[in-house]
Design an enzyme around this catalytic site. Structure first.
Site, PDB file in Angstrom:
ATOM      1  CB  THR A  80      79.583  34.646 -39.080  1.00 50.78           C
ATOM      2  OG1 THR A  80      79.958  34.136 -40.078  1.00 50.78           O
ATOM      3  CG2 THR A  80      81.229  35.768 -38.574  1.00 50.78           C
ATOM      4  CG  ASP A  81      78.949  29.439 -39.396  1.00 53.87           C
ATOM      5  OD1 ASP A  81      79.335  30.878 -40.278  1.00 53.87           O
ATOM      6  OD2 ASP A  81      78.636  28.601 -40.545  1.00 53.87           O
ATOM      7  CD  GLU A  82      83.285  33.247 -43.046  1.00 56.21           C
ATOM      8  OE1 GLU A  82      84.257  33.169 -42.751  1.00 56.21           O
ATOM      9  OE2 GLU A  82      82.077  33.581 -44.108  1.00 56.21           O
ATOM     10  CE1 TYR A 122      82.628  39.804 -42.261  1.00 51.33           C
ATOM     11  CE2 TYR A 122      82.916  36.710 -42.195  1.00 51.33           C
ATOM     12  CZ  TYR A 122      81.962  37.865 -41.981  1.00 51.33           C
ATOM     13  OH  TYR A 122      80.654  37.693 -41.430  1.00 51.33           O
ATOM     14  CE  LYS A 145      80.567  39.551 -37.914  1.00 55.39           C
ATOM     15  NZ  LYS A 145      79.499  40.652 -38.105  1.00 55.39           N
TER      16      LYS A 145
HETATM   17  P1  NAD Z   1      76.536  42.943 -46.248  1.00 53.31           P
HETATM   18  O1  NAD Z   1      77.320  43.083 -47.059  1.00 53.31           O
HETATM   19  O2  NAD Z   1      75.177  42.887 -47.343  1.00 53.31           O
HETATM   20  O3  NAD Z   1      75.723  44.409 -45.561  1.00 53.31           O
HETATM   21  C1  NAD Z   1      76.776  45.513 -44.979  1.00 53.31           C
HETATM   22  C2  NAD Z   1      75.824  46.578 -44.337  1.00 53.31           C
HETATM   23  O4  NAD Z   1      76.809  47.826 -43.856  1.00 53.31           O
HETATM   24  C3  NAD Z   1      76.043  47.711 -45.829  1.00 53.31           C
HETATM   25  O5  NAD Z   1      74.496  48.402 -45.613  1.00 53.31           O
HETATM   26  C4  NAD Z   1      77.503  48.392 -45.826  1.00 53.31           C
HETATM   27  O6  NAD Z   1      77.198  49.677 -46.382  1.00 53.31           O
HETATM   28  C5  NAD Z   1      76.920  48.421 -44.298  1.00 53.31           C
HETATM   29  N1  NAD Z   1      77.834  49.584 -43.897  1.00 53.31           N
HETATM   30  C6  NAD Z   1      79.969  48.627 -43.900  1.00 53.31           C
HETATM   31  N2  NAD Z   1      80.217  49.409 -43.565  1.00 53.31           N
HETATM   32  C7  NAD Z   1      80.077  50.401 -42.870  1.00 53.31           C
HETATM   33  C8  NAD Z   1      79.927  51.607 -41.278  1.00 53.31           C
HETATM   34  N3  NAD Z   1      81.224  51.538 -41.459  1.00 53.31           N
HETATM   35  N4  NAD Z   1      79.012  52.343 -40.781  1.00 53.31           N
HETATM   36  C9  NAD Z   1      78.309  52.121 -41.325  1.00 53.31           C
HETATM   37  N5  NAD Z   1      77.492  51.304 -42.520  1.00 53.31           N
HETATM   38  C10 NAD Z   1      78.713  50.160 -42.884  1.00 53.31           C
HETATM   39  O7  NAD Z   1      76.368  42.258 -45.608  1.00 53.31           O
HETATM   40  P2  NAD Z   1      74.833  41.268 -44.894  1.00 53.31           P
HETATM   41  O8  NAD Z   1      75.327  39.860 -45.317  1.00 53.31           O
HETATM   42  O9  NAD Z   1      74.278  41.851 -44.729  1.00 53.31           O
HETATM   43  O10 NAD Z   1      75.460  40.910 -42.978  1.00 53.31           O
HETATM   44  C11 NAD Z   1      75.076  41.289 -42.536  1.00 53.31           C
HETATM   45  C12 NAD Z   1      75.824  41.193 -40.886  1.00 53.31           C
HETATM   46  O11 NAD Z   1      75.739  40.022 -40.657  1.00 53.31           O
HETATM   47  C13 NAD Z   1      77.185  41.031 -41.050  1.00 53.31           C
HETATM   48  O12 NAD Z   1      77.533  41.572 -39.402  1.00 53.31           O
HETATM   49  C14 NAD Z   1      77.707  40.103 -41.451  1.00 53.31           C
HETATM   50  O13 NAD Z   1      79.074  39.341 -40.001  1.00 53.31           O
HETATM   51  C15 NAD Z   1      76.583  38.842 -40.530  1.00 53.31           C
HETATM   52  N6  NAD Z   1      76.646  38.172 -41.246  1.00 53.31           N
HETATM   53  C16 NAD Z   1      76.295  37.625 -42.605  1.00 53.31           C
HETATM   54  C17 NAD Z   1      76.074  36.609 -43.076  1.00 53.31           C
HETATM   55  C18 NAD Z   1      76.086  36.024 -44.801  1.00 53.31           C
HETATM   56  O14 NAD Z   1      75.823  35.254 -44.921  1.00 53.31           O
HETATM   57  N7  NAD Z   1      75.725  37.068 -44.855  1.00 53.31           N
HETATM   58  C19 NAD Z   1      75.926  35.192 -42.169  1.00 53.31           C
HETATM   59  C20 NAD Z   1      76.110  35.860 -40.578  1.00 53.31           C
HETATM   60  C21 NAD Z   1      76.351  36.569 -40.560  1.00 53.31           C
HETATM   61  O1  DAU Z   2      79.265  31.597 -42.520  1.00 52.56           O
HETATM   62  C1  DAU Z   2      78.480  32.767 -42.885  1.00 52.56           C
HETATM   63  C2  DAU Z   2      79.671  33.446 -43.503  1.00 52.56           C
HETATM   64  O2  DAU Z   2      78.836  33.209 -44.999  1.00 52.56           O
HETATM   65  C3  DAU Z   2      79.521  35.210 -43.423  1.00 52.56           C
HETATM   66  O3  DAU Z   2      79.945  35.838 -42.125  1.00 52.56           O
HETATM   67  C4  DAU Z   2      79.817  35.621 -44.350  1.00 52.56           C
HETATM   68  O4  DAU Z   2      79.933  37.297 -44.217  1.00 52.56           O
HETATM   69  C5  DAU Z   2      79.639  35.562 -45.984  1.00 52.56           C
HETATM   70  O5  DAU Z   2      80.438  36.098 -46.747  1.00 52.56           O
HETATM   71  C6  DAU Z   2      79.571  33.852 -46.112  1.00 52.56           C
HETATM   72  O6  DAU Z   2      80.995  33.819 -45.586  1.00 52.56           O
HETATM   73  P1  DAU Z   2      81.634  32.424 -47.133  1.00 52.56           P
HETATM   74  O7  DAU Z   2      82.662  32.515 -47.421  1.00 52.56           O
HETATM   75  O8  DAU Z   2      80.702  31.292 -46.774  1.00 52.56           O
HETATM   76  O9  DAU Z   2      80.418  33.025 -48.837  1.00 52.56           O
HETATM   77  P2  DAU Z   2      80.565  33.351 -49.683  1.00 52.56           P
HETATM   78  O10 DAU Z   2      79.262  33.622 -50.654  1.00 52.56           O
HETATM   79  O11 DAU Z   2      81.787  34.028 -50.257  1.00 52.56           O
HETATM   80  O12 DAU Z   2      81.414  31.739 -49.890  1.00 52.56           O
HETATM   81  C7  DAU Z   2      80.508  30.421 -50.087  1.00 52.56           C
HETATM   82  C8  DAU Z   2      81.065  29.494 -50.398  1.00 52.56           C
HETATM   83  O13 DAU Z   2      81.778  28.630 -52.080  1.00 52.56           O
HETATM   84  C9  DAU Z   2      82.869  28.792 -50.332  1.00 52.56           C
HETATM   85  O14 DAU Z   2      82.902  28.222 -49.789  1.00 52.56           O
HETATM   86  C10 DAU Z   2      84.073  30.177 -50.814  1.00 52.56           C
HETATM   87  C11 DAU Z   2      82.723  29.615 -52.059  1.00 52.56           C
HETATM   88  N1  DAU Z   2      82.708  30.235 -53.738  1.00 52.56           N
HETATM   89  C12 DAU Z   2      82.729  31.557 -53.456  1.00 52.56           C
HETATM   90  C13 DAU Z   2      82.824  32.525 -54.343  1.00 52.56           C
HETATM   91  C14 DAU Z   2      82.327  33.557 -54.647  1.00 52.56           C
HETATM   92  C15 DAU Z   2      83.341  30.480 -54.495  1.00 52.56           C
HETATM   93  O15 DAU Z   2      83.692  28.459 -54.750  1.00 52.56           O
HETATM   94  N2  DAU Z   2      83.398  30.711 -55.952  1.00 52.56           N
HETATM   95  C16 DAU Z   2      82.883  31.851 -56.122  1.00 52.56           C
HETATM   96  O16 DAU Z   2      82.642  32.355 -56.985  1.00 52.56           O
END
Ligand code: NAD
Ligand code: DAU
Length: 335
Positions: A124-126, A149, A153
């Site tokens: 992730t970019d985070e 988190y 990562k």
């Molecule tokens: P998500 O939370 O929707 O899904 C995570 C999945 O992993 C779930 O199905 C969960 O059951 C499974 N899981 C969790 N712990 C586990 C374990 N111990 N063993 C096996 N399975 C397990 O997550 P997402 O948003 O689909 O993200 C997927 C990946 O992409 C993550 O690695 C996250 O860091 C990365 N990522 C997410 C975003 C985003 O914006 N959502 C952006 C960049 C990178």
């Molecule tokens: O940048 C990639 C990441 O994006 C992934 O690695 C993470 O898995 C994914 O959860 C996401 O992280 P963020 O923290 O950026 O996403 P979130 O949707 O939680 O929040 C997006 C922005 O919105 C952040 O600035 C916090 C704000 N927010 C979020 C929630 C849930 C609010 O203002 N109110 C809210 O209720």
């Protein structure tokens, strides 16, 4: 035929990736390993069939995980499995270390032992930290995670790279910005806004609402991941982004307008501790080397996403009626 082990396949991005592979890549068999945490939804994917098989396995349980490797001849591993929500990591960091760090190490060790041909870590970019009003993250930006988190990562990314340098393992890392789209769990900003708006419920906006994220439609991320798996160079990191920076307040207002809902639903609440101010991705490396460019702009991506949530009310209503209720209370009731 190649066999690809995909972890976290019942989650948001993993399930979108698996659907893409099963539909478009007939020469790949998918093994989906998922623990089925709160974020998983088995209904996101079809039942087992010819080139798809599911194992309910925790990647942090090495013995159980090794059985999956014993029973299948695995060519590629893509590690999506993670605890993925920043707010939950602030409430309880330990499971983030278990899954995101220890789980990744288990996968690396087993993949090394079986001489897996490619290991792709979905990062992730985070991990890069937080930006001011200017500049972008490149693959050379030093890691500077600021939440439990993102720290977990970043630790995983470092382990992955250590397997390249120490053992010569063919690893790759993708780092993507904020995804949105179909099948995203309602705890994340965009589905939360759509669902609360449809229910005429307050929309919690953290701090001053001016934090910026660089949004990408999930199918663009999926496409970028596949291109890295196919053509990325082992030992390299590739940023993926959507070239769509937006302030949180702007995104919420945009969605409210689309749904004909009033801005009075927005409720400014206490900020997230350590809230990263801005993310922005320089993804010129993947664009130049692998020809990746996003297909969806924010307007198109949000239209598809809003329509998906409008047409799949059963999917999210089921989540809202379960444990999520308790989570929502703890997170927002006294904020
Ligand atoms: P998500 O939370 O929707 O899904 C995570 C999945 O992993 C779930 O199905 C969960 O059951 C499974 N899981 C969790 N712990 C586990 C374990 N111990 N063993 C096996 N399975 C397990 O997550 P997402 O948003 O689909 O993200 C997927 C990946 O992409 C993550 O690695 C996250 O860091 C990365 N990522 C997410 C975003 C985003 O914006 N959502 C952006 C960049 C990178
Ligand atoms: O940048 C990639 C990441 O994006 C992934 O690695 C993470 O898995 C994914 O959860 C996401 O992280 P963020 O923290 O950026 O996403 P979130 O949707 O939680 O929040 C997006 C922005 O919105 C952040 O600035 C916090 C704000 N927010 C979020 C929630 C849930 C609010 O203002 N109110 C809210 O209720």
């Amino acid at each position: 035929m190649k066999t690809c082990l995909i972890t976290g396949g019942f989650g948001f991005i993993g399930s979108n990736f698996i659907r893409f592979v099963l539909e478009e890549k007939k020469d790949i068999t998918v093994i989906n390993v998922d623990k089925i945490t709160y974020a998983a939804n088995p209904k996101n994917l079809p039942d087992d069939h010819g080139n798809y098989k599911f194992y309910k396995t925790d990647i942090a349980d090495k013995l159980e995980l090794s059985k999956v490797f014993d029973e299948n001849n695995i060519d590629y591993v893509i590690n999506f499995a993670a605890e993925s929500h920043v707010d939950r990591s602030i409430m309880d960091p330990s499971v983030f270390i278990k899954t995101n760090v220890a789980g990744t190490l288990n996968l690396l060790e087993l993949s090394l032992k079986r001489s897996v041909k490619r290991f792709l870590q979905i990062s992730t970019d985070e991990v890069y930290g937080s930006l001011g009003l200017t500049g972008k993250f490149s693959e050379k930006t030093p890691l500077s995670p600021r939440s439990p988190y993102s720290a977990s990562k970043a630790a995983a990314d470092m382990l992955v790279m250590s397997f390249f340098h120490t053992y010569g393992m063919p690893v790759l890392i993708s780092r993507c910005s904020n995804n949105y789209g179909q099948y995203q769990f309602p705890e994340k900003l965009i589905p939360l806004v759509i669902i609360n708006a449809l229910n005429n419920k307050d929309i919690p906006l953290y701090g001053d609402g001016k934090n910026i994220r660089d949004w990408i439609y999930v199918l663009d991320h999926v496409k970028g991941i596949y291109s890295i798996l196919e053509h990325g160079k082992a030992g390299e990191v590739y940023n993926i982004g959507g070239a769509a920076e937006m302030e949180n307040e702007g995104i919420i207002k945009y969605i409210l307008n689309k749904l004909n809902k009033p801005f009075s639903l927005i409720k400014y609440v206490k900020d997230r501790p350590g809230h990263d101010r801005r993310y922005a991705m320089d993804f010129s490396k993947i664009a130049g080397e692998l020809g990746f460019l996003p297909d969806y702009d924010m307007e198109k991506g949000l239209e598809l996403t809003i329509n998906w949530y409008l047409n799949n009310e059963n999917w999210w209503r089921e989540i809202l009626s379960g444990d999520y209720k308790e989570y929502y209370k703890t997170m927002y009731d006294y904020r």
